[in-house]
Design a protein around this motif. Structure first.
Motif, PDB file in Angstrom:
ATOM      1  N   LYS A  43       0.822  -1.221   0.000  1.00  0.00           N
ATOM      2  CA  LYS A  43       0.000   0.000   0.000  1.00  0.00           C
ATOM      3  C   LYS A  43       0.852   1.265   0.000  1.00  0.00           C
ATOM      4  CE  LYS A  43      -4.296  -1.491   2.176  1.00  0.00           C
ATOM      5  NZ  LYS A  43      -5.061  -1.492   3.426  1.00  0.00           N
ATOM      6  N   LYS A  44       2.103   1.117   0.490  1.00  0.00           N
ATOM      7  CA  LYS A  44       2.950   2.311   0.614  1.00  0.00           C
ATOM      8  C   LYS A  44       4.102   2.305  -0.383  1.00  0.00           C
ATOM      9  CE  LYS A  44       1.718   3.617   5.236  1.00  0.00           C
ATOM     10  NZ  LYS A  44       2.147   4.003   6.555  1.00  0.00           N
ATOM     11  N   LYS A  45       3.987   1.484  -1.422  1.00  0.00           N
ATOM     12  CA  LYS A  45       5.114   1.397  -2.358  1.00  0.00           C
ATOM     13  C   LYS A  45       5.318   2.698  -3.138  1.00  0.00           C
ATOM     14  CE  LYS A  45       2.316  -1.241  -5.571  1.00  0.00           C
ATOM     15  NZ  LYS A  45       2.074  -2.589  -6.073  1.00  0.00           N
ATOM     16  N   HIS A  46       4.274   3.522  -3.196  1.00  0.00           N
ATOM     17  CA  HIS A  46       4.438   4.817  -3.878  1.00  0.00           C
ATOM     18  C   HIS A  46       5.496   5.683  -3.182  1.00  0.00           C
ATOM     19  CE1 HIS A  46       1.350   5.570  -0.815  1.00  0.00           C
ATOM     20  NE2 HIS A  46       1.810   6.803  -0.787  1.00  0.00           N
ATOM     21  N   LEU A  47       5.659   5.439  -1.871  1.00  0.00           N
ATOM     22  CA  LEU A  47       6.660   6.223  -1.129  1.00  0.00           C
ATOM     23  C   LEU A  47       8.084   5.860  -1.584  1.00  0.00           C
ATOM     24  CD1 LEU A  47       5.074   6.046   2.445  1.00  0.00           C
ATOM     25  CD2 LEU A  47       4.979   7.948   0.819  1.00  0.00           C
ATOM     26  N   VAL A  48       8.268   4.594  -1.951  1.00  0.00           N
ATOM     27  CA  VAL A  48       9.575   4.150  -2.475  1.00  0.00           C
ATOM     28  C   VAL A  48       9.809   4.817  -3.829  1.00  0.00           C
ATOM     29  CG1 VAL A  48      10.871   2.154  -3.322  1.00  0.00           C
ATOM     30  CG2 VAL A  48       9.411   1.921  -1.307  1.00  0.00           C
TER      31      VAL A  48
ATOM     32  N   SER B  78     -12.448   1.049 -20.856  1.00  0.00           N
ATOM     33  CA  SER B  78     -11.891   2.397 -20.718  1.00  0.00           C
ATOM     34  C   SER B  78     -10.585   2.371 -19.917  1.00  0.00           C
ATOM     35  CB  SER B  78     -12.924   3.286 -20.036  1.00  0.00           C
ATOM     36  OG  SER B  78     -12.344   4.465 -19.630  1.00  0.00           O
ATOM     37  N   VAL B  79     -10.571   1.604 -18.843  1.00  0.00           N
ATOM     38  CA  VAL B  79      -9.365   1.517 -18.005  1.00  0.00           C
ATOM     39  C   VAL B  79      -8.232   0.889 -18.816  1.00  0.00           C
ATOM     40  CG1 VAL B  79      -8.367   0.413 -15.957  1.00  0.00           C
ATOM     41  CG2 VAL B  79     -10.607   1.474 -15.813  1.00  0.00           C
ATOM     42  N   TYR B  80      -8.570  -0.144 -19.601  1.00  0.00           N
ATOM     43  CA  TYR B  80      -7.541  -0.825 -20.405  1.00  0.00           C
ATOM     44  C   TYR B  80      -6.879   0.148 -21.384  1.00  0.00           C
ATOM     45  CZ  TYR B  80      -5.295  -4.290 -23.373  1.00  0.00           C
ATOM     46  OH  TYR B  80      -4.368  -5.007 -24.077  1.00  0.00           O
ATOM     47  N   SER B  81      -7.674   1.026 -21.957  1.00  0.00           N
ATOM     48  CA  SER B  81      -7.111   1.978 -22.920  1.00  0.00           C
ATOM     49  C   SER B  81      -6.196   3.002 -22.231  1.00  0.00           C
ATOM     50  CB  SER B  81      -8.227   2.690 -23.694  1.00  0.00           C
ATOM     51  OG  SER B  81      -8.881   3.591 -22.853  1.00  0.00           O
ATOM     52  N   PHE B  82      -6.262   3.034 -20.907  1.00  0.00           N
ATOM     53  CA  PHE B  82      -5.429   3.963 -20.136  1.00  0.00           C
ATOM     54  C   PHE B  82      -4.299   3.260 -19.379  1.00  0.00           C
ATOM     55  CE2 PHE B  82      -7.565   7.796 -20.913  1.00  0.00           C
ATOM     56  CZ  PHE B  82      -6.851   8.805 -20.309  1.00  0.00           C
ATOM     57  N   ARG B  83      -4.022   1.998 -19.757  1.00  0.00           N
ATOM     58  CA  ARG B  83      -3.055   1.232 -18.958  1.00  0.00           C
ATOM     59  C   ARG B  83      -1.663   1.852 -18.987  1.00  0.00           C
ATOM     60  NH1 ARG B  83      -3.955  -0.848 -23.688  1.00  0.00           N
ATOM     61  NH2 ARG B  83      -2.387  -1.969 -24.885  1.00  0.00           N
ATOM     62  N   LYS B  84      -1.288   2.468 -20.127  1.00  0.00           N
ATOM     63  CA  LYS B  84       0.050   3.078 -20.210  1.00  0.00           C
ATOM     64  C   LYS B  84       0.138   4.247 -19.206  1.00  0.00           C
ATOM     65  CE  LYS B  84       2.901   5.915 -23.148  1.00  0.00           C
ATOM     66  NZ  LYS B  84       2.856   6.827 -24.299  1.00  0.00           N
ATOM     67  N   GLU B  85      -0.895   5.068 -19.216  1.00  0.00           N
ATOM     68  CA  GLU B  85      -0.907   6.218 -18.298  1.00  0.00           C
ATOM     69  C   GLU B  85      -0.917   5.752 -16.839  1.00  0.00           C
ATOM     70  OE1 GLU B  85      -2.599   5.993 -21.040  1.00  0.00           O
ATOM     71  OE2 GLU B  85      -2.166   7.812 -22.189  1.00  0.00           O
ATOM     72  N   ILE B  86      -1.649   4.666 -16.573  1.00  0.00           N
ATOM     73  CA  ILE B  86      -1.705   4.136 -15.203  1.00  0.00           C
ATOM     74  C   ILE B  86      -0.302   3.696 -14.767  1.00  0.00           C
ATOM     75  CG2 ILE B  86      -2.576   2.212 -13.777  1.00  0.00           C
ATOM     76  CD1 ILE B  86      -5.215   2.417 -15.356  1.00  0.00           C
ATOM     77  N   SER B  87       0.392   3.034 -15.694  1.00  0.00           N
ATOM     78  CA  SER B  87       1.740   2.559 -15.327  1.00  0.00           C
ATOM     79  C   SER B  87       2.695   3.741 -15.121  1.00  0.00           C
ATOM     80  CB  SER B  87       2.215   1.564 -16.390  1.00  0.00           C
ATOM     81  OG  SER B  87       3.341   2.004 -17.039  1.00  0.00           O
ATOM     82  N   ILE B  88       2.545   4.799 -15.936  1.00  0.00           N
ATOM     83  CA  ILE B  88       3.389   5.994 -15.744  1.00  0.00           C
ATOM     84  C   ILE B  88       3.085   6.636 -14.387  1.00  0.00           C
ATOM     85  CG2 ILE B  88       3.866   8.345 -16.596  1.00  0.00           C
ATOM     86  CD1 ILE B  88       3.308   7.246 -19.447  1.00  0.00           C
ATOM     87  N   MET B  89       1.801   6.752 -14.094  1.00  0.00           N
ATOM     88  CA  MET B  89       1.405   7.374 -12.822  1.00  0.00           C
ATOM     89  C   MET B  89       1.999   6.610 -11.634  1.00  0.00           C
ATOM     90  SD  MET B  89      -2.528   8.236 -13.729  1.00  0.00           S
ATOM     91  CE  MET B  89      -3.120   9.144 -12.321  1.00  0.00           C
ATOM     92  N   GLN B  90       1.991   5.295 -11.736  1.00  0.00           N
ATOM     93  CA  GLN B  90       2.547   4.483 -10.640  1.00  0.00           C
ATOM     94  C   GLN B  90       4.026   4.757 -10.453  1.00  0.00           C
ATOM     95  OE1 GLN B  90       1.166   0.240 -10.246  1.00  0.00           O
ATOM     96  NE2 GLN B  90       0.592   0.701 -12.334  1.00  0.00           N
ATOM     97  N   LEU B  91       4.756   4.790 -11.580  1.00  0.00           N
ATOM     98  CA  LEU B  91       6.201   4.997 -11.478  1.00  0.00           C
ATOM     99  C   LEU B  91       6.538   6.412 -11.025  1.00  0.00           C
ATOM    100  CD1 LEU B  91       7.360   2.931 -14.531  1.00  0.00           C
ATOM    101  CD2 LEU B  91       7.912   2.507 -12.150  1.00  0.00           C
ATOM    102  N   LEU B  92       5.601   7.330 -11.211  1.00  0.00           N
ATOM    103  CA  LEU B  92       5.847   8.697 -10.742  1.00  0.00           C
ATOM    104  C   LEU B  92       5.478   8.843  -9.263  1.00  0.00           C
ATOM    105  CD1 LEU B  92       4.598  10.794 -13.804  1.00  0.00           C
ATOM    106  CD2 LEU B  92       6.953  10.317 -13.154  1.00  0.00           C
ATOM    107  N   GLY B  93       5.041   7.754  -8.661  1.00  0.00           N
ATOM    108  CA  GLY B  93       4.779   7.787  -7.214  1.00  0.00           C
ATOM    109  C   GLY B  93       3.362   8.152  -6.835  1.00  0.00           C
ATOM    110  N   ALA B  94       2.422   7.942  -7.773  1.00  0.00           N
ATOM    111  CA  ALA B  94       1.029   8.248  -7.436  1.00  0.00           C
ATOM    112  C   ALA B  94       0.480   7.182  -6.502  1.00  0.00           C
ATOM    113  CB  ALA B  94       0.191   8.281  -8.711  1.00  0.00           C
ATOM    114  N   THR B  95      -0.369   7.589  -5.575  1.00  0.00           N
ATOM    115  CA  THR B  95      -0.996   6.625  -4.668  1.00  0.00           C
ATOM    116  C   THR B  95      -2.093   5.880  -5.449  1.00  0.00           C
ATOM    117  OG1 THR B  95      -2.656   8.205  -3.975  1.00  0.00           O
ATOM    118  CG2 THR B  95      -0.646   8.125  -2.656  1.00  0.00           C
ATOM    119  N   PRO B  96      -2.444   4.666  -5.017  1.00  0.00           N
ATOM    120  CA  PRO B  96      -3.535   3.965  -5.709  1.00  0.00           C
ATOM    121  C   PRO B  96      -4.810   4.807  -5.765  1.00  0.00           C
ATOM    122  CG  PRO B  96      -2.415   2.458  -4.235  1.00  0.00           C
ATOM    123  CD  PRO B  96      -1.840   3.825  -3.975  1.00  0.00           C
ATOM    124  N   GLY B  97      -5.080   5.548  -4.706  1.00  0.00           N
ATOM    125  CA  GLY B  97      -6.272   6.399  -4.672  1.00  0.00           C
ATOM    126  C   GLY B  97      -6.246   7.466  -5.744  1.00  0.00           C
ATOM    127  N   THR B  98      -5.058   8.068  -5.933  1.00  0.00           N
ATOM    128  CA  THR B  98      -4.918   9.111  -6.958  1.00  0.00           C
ATOM    129  C   THR B  98      -5.115   8.502  -8.352  1.00  0.00           C
ATOM    130  OG1 THR B  98      -3.292  10.123  -5.525  1.00  0.00           O
ATOM    131  CG2 THR B  98      -3.372  10.954  -7.764  1.00  0.00           C
TER     132      THR B  98
END
Lengths: 226, 285
Positions: free
Chosen positions: A77-82, B185-205
């Motif tokens: 849940k906190k991996k975004h912090l890493v 719709s979510v599938y068509s945004f999978r690239k953006e989702i992966s970028i957001m994750q690597l940029l440190g976005a929270t799952p909620g965001t």
């Protein structure tokens, strides 16, 4: 250069189904402000290593430490912090097509809920470093490959990470553009950011005097200074 | 929030068809669920109204039965679990009712015995009450309504099973259509989702733009359904009253439409949100 480790990998192993060993007992550390190359052929385990450092995957064995924090103990849940401690640059740029250059770079800060004023200032500074101050309102498809990679680098450094991971950042670029991108990485490194760059291009690493870690079939084959 | 709104706009403009389909699915499914529920409510109310009328049991006393025996039996009946009410009918009252029904009839003597009218709580208690009454020696005859009660119970059970089955089908169709359209719709945004994750976005965001747009779709579908339910519920009510005239029900259709519309709006909202969360979570690593 100081010897304080910013990134430490201790005996990392990772296997996939069908018994494919992606990494086997890989250990190394990266000091503050150090520039390290990870060299290896396609399938050597470079990308898996980066995926483990960014917590996109968990190792089967071993530990990853970033700034004296064991990241494998951080809950999912906190991996975004890493990930907020790390900047990442990819071979295929990974820019968002519907956002301008400015918006792409600003996005990394917007996701952290920072103020508009702060974002404006930081994005301008990052674009200044990568030399794209004049292209802020362009969309990625209006830029050359080298410029797109510069935007990706600006997005990676705008959050001021301690460490920057670059996975084959010059893989899609011609020689001349690659050279200028490498110059940019050197500049960022001199500004205080540690860089770990995966590459299979010997021309890039030769003569730099930087540390090279060689991976082959998921194993660390050696370590030397280029 | 501003960032989520901007992203939600992009999510919609990338794949407007899937959210239009989601809204239409939401509307159609909620409408079908609404109609089945309305029929269910009307039939249940009608069954309640008609049930107490034809399930009443009448027990006739022997001529020799005295007041003490009758009082004792009434007390015993009232203590039974399945008895709603017990009414004593004297021979004089019975004759009076008979004469009211057949004014031309004249009798020199009153041949009618005293009796009890027992209202059961539900059809399932009829057999037990009849069995109890038949075991009492001072009761000469018990009007057996157990067959009618069994048929009545069976009809209600069949309608209940049919209604639940229809509701389950509509709910499953709703969940499937909403989650599929959101999933596309979510599938068509999978690239953006992966970028957001690597940029440190929270799952909620990462989820927020998808949740926002799914909520809007569900609210539009739910509100449209609530508006359409108003005239339809009134029409179904009129149809029911004319078709099943023997079991009239009194119901405030406006209030029913409002309550049902609100409940379905929440259900649609909840299902859309849950579908969105599941669809986005598939791409979060």
């Amino acid at each position: 250069m100081t010897s304080v480790p910013i990134l430490q990998l201790k005996s990392i192993s990772k296997s996939y189904s069908h018994g494919i060993k992606a990494l086997h007992n890989v250990s190394f550390s990266v000091s503050e402000q150090e520039f390290v190359y990870i060299m290896g052929r396609s399938g050597a385990g470079k990308t898996t290593l980066f995926r483990i450092i960014t917590k996109q995957e968990e190792p089967d064995e071993g530990e990853v430490w970033i700034e004296n924090e064991r990241i494998s103990s951080i809950p999912q849940k906190k991996k975004h912090l890493v990930r907020r401690k790390i900047g990442v640059v990819f071979q295929d740029f990974n820019l968002i097509d519907y956002k301008t250059v400015f918006a792409n770079v600003a996005f990394a800060l917007e996701l952290r809920g920072l103020s508009k004023k702060y974002i404006q200032k930081q994005v301008e500074m990052a674009l200044e470093i990568v030399g794209l101050s004049q292209r802020t309102q362009n969309y990625p498809q209006m830029l050359s490959g080298g410029e797109q990679q510069r935007v990706a680098i600006a997005r990676a450094i705008v959050t001021k990470p301690k460490i920057l991971l670059a996975d084959e950042p010059t893989g899609n670029l011609d020689y001349k553009t690659s050279e200028s991108i490498m110059g940019l990485f050197s500049k960022i490194n001199q500004m205080g950011t540690s860089i770990v760059m995966a590459t299979h291009d010997l021309d890039i690493v030769s003569g730099t005097g930087r540390r090279i870690i060689i991976l082959d079939h998921g194993e660390k084959m050696g370590e030397n200074c280029g | 929030m501003a960032s989520s709104l901007r992203e939600a706009k992009q999510v919609f403009s990338r794949n407007p068809a899937s959210y239009i389909v989601c809204t239409i699915s939401c509307f159609i499914s909620l409408f079908c669920i609404g109609i089945v529920s309305v029929f269910g409510i009307f039939v249940y109310q009608g069954a309640q109204a008609v049930g107490t009328r034809f399930l009443n049991i009448t027990a006739f006393f022997e001529k020799t039965a005295n007041h003490e025996d009758i009082n004792q039996i009434i007390l015993s009946l009232e203590s039974l679990e399945g008895v709603q009410s017990v009414q004593y009918v004297s021979p004089e009252e019975a004759l009076q009712w008979l004469q009211e029904e057949y004014p031309d009839m004249e009798t020199a003597t009153n041949p009618l015995p005293s009796s009890l009218r027992i209202e059961p709580k539900s059809s399932k208690h009829v057999s037990d009450i009849i069995e109890f009454l038949q075991s009492i020696s001072s009761i000469e005859y018990v009007e057996d309504t157990s067959e009618a009660a069994t048929s009545y119970s069976n009809i209600i059970r069949i309608m209940l099973i049919l209604g639940i089955a229809l509701l389950i089908i509509f709910f499953l169709a709703f969940i499937f259509s909403v989650s599929s359209s959101i999933g596309i719709s979510v599938y068509s945004f999978r690239k953006e989702i992966s970028i957001m994750q690597l940029l440190g976005a929270t799952p909620g965001t990462i989820r927020s733009p998808f949740l926002l747009i799914a909520s809007v779709s569900a609210i539009i579908g739910g509100v449209c359904n609530a508006f359409v339910l108003f005239p339809v519920v009134r029409y179904v009510y009129q149809f029911y009253q004319s078709f099943l005239f023997f079991s009239p029900i009194a119901m405030n259709t406006q209030l029913l439409s409002l309550q049902l519309g609100a409940v379905l709006l929440w259900i649609g909202f909840f299902i859309s949100i849950v579908s969105s969360i599941f669809s986005v979570n598939k791409h979060i690593r």
